[in-house]
Design a protein around this motif. Sequence first.
Motif, PDB file in Angstrom:
ATOM      1  N   ARG A   1       0.849  -1.187   0.000  1.00 37.58           N
ATOM      2  CA  ARG A   1       0.000   0.000   0.000  1.00 37.58           C
ATOM      3  C   ARG A   1       0.896   1.252   0.000  1.00 37.58           C
ATOM      4  O   ARG A   1       2.057   1.198   0.381  1.00 37.58           O
ATOM      5  CB  ARG A   1      -0.913   0.014   1.231  1.00 37.58           C
ATOM      6  CG  ARG A   1      -1.992  -1.064   1.191  1.00 37.58           C
ATOM      7  CD  ARG A   1      -2.783  -1.078   2.488  1.00 37.58           C
ATOM      8  NE  ARG A   1      -1.945  -1.499   3.622  1.00 37.58           N
ATOM      9  CZ  ARG A   1      -2.298  -1.346   4.902  1.00 37.58           C
ATOM     10  NH1 ARG A   1      -3.443  -0.758   5.211  1.00 37.58           N
ATOM     11  NH2 ARG A   1      -1.495  -1.768   5.855  1.00 37.58           N
ATOM     12  N   VAL A   2       0.310   2.359  -0.416  1.00 36.19           N
ATOM     13  CA  VAL A   2       1.049   3.614  -0.466  1.00 36.19           C
ATOM     14  C   VAL A   2       0.687   4.442   0.761  1.00 36.19           C
ATOM     15  O   VAL A   2      -0.484   4.752   1.002  1.00 36.19           O
ATOM     16  CB  VAL A   2       0.738   4.398  -1.751  1.00 36.19           C
ATOM     17  CG1 VAL A   2       1.479   5.746  -1.741  1.00 36.19           C
ATOM     18  CG2 VAL A   2       1.122   3.589  -2.979  1.00 36.19           C
ATOM     19  N   LEU A   3       1.717   4.789   1.529  1.00 37.59           N
ATOM     20  CA  LEU A   3       1.567   5.598   2.739  1.00 37.59           C
ATOM     21  C   LEU A   3       2.292   6.924   2.537  1.00 37.59           C
ATOM     22  O   LEU A   3       3.427   6.954   2.070  1.00 37.59           O
ATOM     23  CB  LEU A   3       2.183   4.868   3.935  1.00 37.59           C
ATOM     24  CG  LEU A   3       2.272   5.639   5.244  1.00 37.59           C
ATOM     25  CD1 LEU A   3       0.898   5.737   5.892  1.00 37.59           C
ATOM     26  CD2 LEU A   3       3.249   4.985   6.203  1.00 37.59           C
ATOM     27  N   PHE A   4       1.641   8.012   2.885  1.00 37.71           N
ATOM     28  CA  PHE A   4       2.273   9.324   2.821  1.00 37.71           C
ATOM     29  C   PHE A   4       2.264   9.932   4.214  1.00 37.71           C
ATOM     30  O   PHE A   4       1.209  10.227   4.764  1.00 37.71           O
ATOM     31  CB  PHE A   4       1.520  10.224   1.838  1.00 37.71           C
ATOM     32  CG  PHE A   4       2.108  11.612   1.684  1.00 37.71           C
ATOM     33  CD1 PHE A   4       3.449  11.870   1.909  1.00 37.71           C
ATOM     34  CD2 PHE A   4       1.297  12.664   1.281  1.00 37.71           C
ATOM     35  CE1 PHE A   4       3.985  13.142   1.750  1.00 37.71           C
ATOM     36  CE2 PHE A   4       1.815  13.941   1.112  1.00 37.71           C
ATOM     37  CZ  PHE A   4       3.159  14.181   1.363  1.00 37.71           C
ATOM     38  N   GLU A   5       3.468  10.074   4.804  1.00 36.75           N
ATOM     39  CA  GLU A   5       3.552  10.724   6.104  1.00 36.75           C
ATOM     40  C   GLU A   5       3.886  12.193   5.907  1.00 36.75           C
ATOM     41  O   GLU A   5       4.950  12.543   5.394  1.00 36.75           O
ATOM     42  CB  GLU A   5       4.601  10.092   7.021  1.00 36.75           C
ATOM     43  CG  GLU A   5       4.442  10.676   8.427  1.00 36.75           C
ATOM     44  CD  GLU A   5       5.587  10.411   9.365  1.00 36.75           C
ATOM     45  OE1 GLU A   5       5.442  10.768  10.541  1.00 36.75           O
ATOM     46  OE2 GLU A   5       6.624   9.890   8.943  1.00 36.75           O
ATOM     47  N   VAL A   6       2.974  13.037   6.338  1.00 32.10           N
ATOM     48  CA  VAL A   6       3.164  14.479   6.251  1.00 32.10           C
ATOM     49  C   VAL A   6       3.815  14.954   7.550  1.00 32.10           C
ATOM     50  O   VAL A   6       3.338  14.651   8.644  1.00 32.10           O
ATOM     51  CB  VAL A   6       1.820  15.190   6.028  1.00 32.10           C
ATOM     52  CG1 VAL A   6       2.020  16.710   6.006  1.00 32.10           C
ATOM     53  CG2 VAL A   6       1.170  14.712   4.737  1.00 32.10           C
ATOM     54  N   GLY A   7       4.910  15.692   7.421  1.00 31.52           N
ATOM     55  CA  GLY A   7       5.627  16.147   8.612  1.00 31.52           C
ATOM     56  C   GLY A   7       6.372  15.004   9.276  1.00 31.52           C
ATOM     57  O   GLY A   7       6.192  14.728  10.455  1.00 31.52           O
ATOM     58  N   CYS A   8       7.254  14.380   8.528  1.00 29.17           N
ATOM     59  CA  CYS A   8       7.906  13.152   8.988  1.00 29.17           C
ATOM     60  C   CYS A   8       8.982  13.389  10.021  1.00 29.17           C
ATOM     61  O   CYS A   8       9.427  12.442  10.692  1.00 29.17           O
ATOM     62  CB  CYS A   8       8.484  12.375   7.815  1.00 29.17           C
ATOM     63  SG  CYS A   8       9.802  13.257   6.932  1.00 29.17           S
ATOM     64  N   GLY A   9       9.433  14.646  10.187  1.00 32.64           N
ATOM     65  CA  GLY A   9      10.533  14.887  11.109  1.00 32.64           C
ATOM     66  C   GLY A   9      11.740  14.055  10.728  1.00 32.64           C
ATOM     67  O   GLY A   9      12.129  13.990   9.564  1.00 32.64           O
ATOM     68  N   VAL A  10      12.326  13.365  11.715  1.00 28.96           N
ATOM     69  CA  VAL A  10      13.518  12.547  11.457  1.00 28.96           C
ATOM     70  C   VAL A  10      13.176  11.071  11.293  1.00 28.96           C
ATOM     71  O   VAL A  10      14.063  10.222  11.298  1.00 28.96           O
ATOM     72  CB  VAL A  10      14.573  12.740  12.564  1.00 28.96           C
ATOM     73  CG1 VAL A  10      15.047  14.178  12.589  1.00 28.96           C
ATOM     74  CG2 VAL A  10      14.036  12.331  13.940  1.00 28.96           C
ATOM     75  N   GLY A  11      11.868  10.768  11.144  1.00 26.33           N
ATOM     76  CA  GLY A  11      11.476   9.392  10.836  1.00 26.33           C
ATOM     77  C   GLY A  11      11.002   8.574  12.014  1.00 26.33           C
ATOM     78  O   GLY A  11      10.962   7.345  11.921  1.00 26.33           O
ATOM     79  N   ASN A  12      10.564   9.228  13.098  1.00 27.14           N
ATOM     80  CA  ASN A  12      10.135   8.490  14.285  1.00 27.14           C
ATOM     81  C   ASN A  12       8.869   7.676  14.077  1.00 27.14           C
ATOM     82  O   ASN A  12       8.566   6.775  14.856  1.00 27.14           O
ATOM     83  CB  ASN A  12       9.927   9.450  15.458  1.00 27.14           C
ATOM     84  CG  ASN A  12      11.182  10.198  15.825  1.00 27.14           C
ATOM     85  OD1 ASN A  12      11.332  11.359  15.465  1.00 27.14           O
ATOM     86  ND2 ASN A  12      12.101   9.548  16.525  1.00 27.14           N
ATOM     87  N   PHE A  13       8.135   7.984  13.029  1.00 23.97           N
ATOM     88  CA  PHE A  13       6.945   7.196  12.692  1.00 23.97           C
ATOM     89  C   PHE A  13       7.259   6.127  11.642  1.00 23.97           C
ATOM     90  O   PHE A  13       6.914   4.957  11.806  1.00 23.97           O
ATOM     91  CB  PHE A  13       5.837   8.119  12.184  1.00 23.97           C
ATOM     92  CG  PHE A  13       4.639   7.407  11.623  1.00 23.97           C
ATOM     93  CD1 PHE A  13       3.664   6.904  12.461  1.00 23.97           C
ATOM     94  CD2 PHE A  13       4.495   7.236  10.259  1.00 23.97           C
ATOM     95  CE1 PHE A  13       2.555   6.236  11.943  1.00 23.97           C
ATOM     96  CE2 PHE A  13       3.406   6.576   9.731  1.00 23.97           C
ATOM     97  CZ  PHE A  13       2.424   6.081  10.585  1.00 23.97           C
ATOM     98  N   ILE A  14       7.931   6.506  10.565  1.00 29.04           N
ATOM     99  CA  ILE A  14       8.082   5.568   9.450  1.00 29.04           C
ATOM    100  C   ILE A  14       9.065   4.444   9.754  1.00 29.04           C
ATOM    101  O   ILE A  14       8.853   3.302   9.325  1.00 29.04           O
ATOM    102  CB  ILE A  14       8.474   6.285   8.142  1.00 29.04           C
ATOM    103  CG1 ILE A  14       9.758   7.100   8.305  1.00 29.04           C
ATOM    104  CG2 ILE A  14       7.330   7.134   7.645  1.00 29.04           C
ATOM    105  CD1 ILE A  14      10.257   7.716   7.001  1.00 29.04           C
ATOM    106  N   PHE A  15      10.133   4.720  10.489  1.00 33.24           N
ATOM    107  CA  PHE A  15      11.135   3.674  10.687  1.00 33.24           C
ATOM    108  C   PHE A  15      10.653   2.534  11.596  1.00 33.24           C
ATOM    109  O   PHE A  15      10.982   1.379  11.332  1.00 33.24           O
ATOM    110  CB  PHE A  15      12.455   4.273  11.159  1.00 33.24           C
ATOM    111  CG  PHE A  15      13.149   5.073  10.082  1.00 33.24           C
ATOM    112  CD1 PHE A  15      13.371   4.520   8.824  1.00 33.24           C
ATOM    113  CD2 PHE A  15      13.568   6.369  10.296  1.00 33.24           C
ATOM    114  CE1 PHE A  15      13.992   5.237   7.807  1.00 33.24           C
ATOM    115  CE2 PHE A  15      14.190   7.101   9.297  1.00 33.24           C
ATOM    116  CZ  PHE A  15      14.402   6.532   8.046  1.00 33.24           C
ATOM    117  N   PRO A  16       9.858   2.797  12.642  1.00 31.47           N
ATOM    118  CA  PRO A  16       9.253   1.665  13.356  1.00 31.47           C
ATOM    119  C   PRO A  16       8.351   0.807  12.464  1.00 31.47           C
ATOM    120  O   PRO A  16       8.319  -0.415  12.604  1.00 31.47           O
ATOM    121  CB  PRO A  16       8.455   2.347  14.471  1.00 31.47           C
ATOM    122  CG  PRO A  16       9.219   3.587  14.755  1.00 31.47           C
ATOM    123  CD  PRO A  16       9.692   4.060  13.399  1.00 31.47           C
TER     124      PRO A  16
END
Length: 272
Positions: free
Chosen positions: A83-98
């Motif tokens: 699936r395609v996920l778009f994180e807005v305001g990702c900062g340094v990746g504290n959401f996407i990397f987990p």
Amino acid sequence: MAELNEEITVETAKALTPEEKQRLEQQNSRLVSSHKASTLESGAKKHWDLFYKRNETRFFKDRHWTTREFTELLSEEGNDAARVLFEVGCGVGNFIFPLIGDKLNFKVFACDLSPRAIDMVKANILYDAEKITAFQCDITTENVYQHVTKESVDIVTLIFVLSAIHPNKFIPTLKIIYSLLKPGGLVLFRDYGLYDMAQIRFKAGHKISDNFYMRQDGTRCYYFSTEYIRTVFEQAEFEISVNTYIHRRTVNKKENIDVPRIFVQVKAMKPI
């Protein structure tokens, strides 16, 4: 003793004590000037870039709670397609990397206003350019279309992001996000809630407008009521399935810490 984090879902806004009401009233005695407010708006990118220069990757903790609160992120049984996920305001990746660490099957787009934050995302050992496309972008503008195609995204995450944007841009920003989602696509939202501890602690000279404040470092923060965020999402044509307050307490008895926070959590869909 380790920290204990508790979250409780609450339907109504916090009831203020007389002391809290007085503190909020005192904030109105001296507001941020219109000139200063304009300078903060034009300098938003600079202030967030300085924030990451100063704090690097140390400020925010990895958000391992997201799949618990947003089960929509988990893979659908019997569906192995990415699936395609778009994180807005990702900062340094504290959401996407987990999420990547949990081996969830996503093609990830991630943007942030700060170029420095994006550099740190790309420097992370988990960054894989075949799975993640990170880019600097002001989500309140149409520049995002240079990186993400309209109606191509399954899930957009807005985690403590909209609060940093001027309230006049809330609805236009959500309309841009709406255009990026596929029909049936979701927005998963968490942000600061009305009468959060941090809002009440602001002193005079930091309030810009109703529920909108300037921090010491020049970044800004809005505190949402569930009623207001419902209006904002509905004016951007979303259908809302969840809209509630989250009361969170971080307790560490050894350190004599008991920190109460209030957030607003929303799940909204682009109609099919």
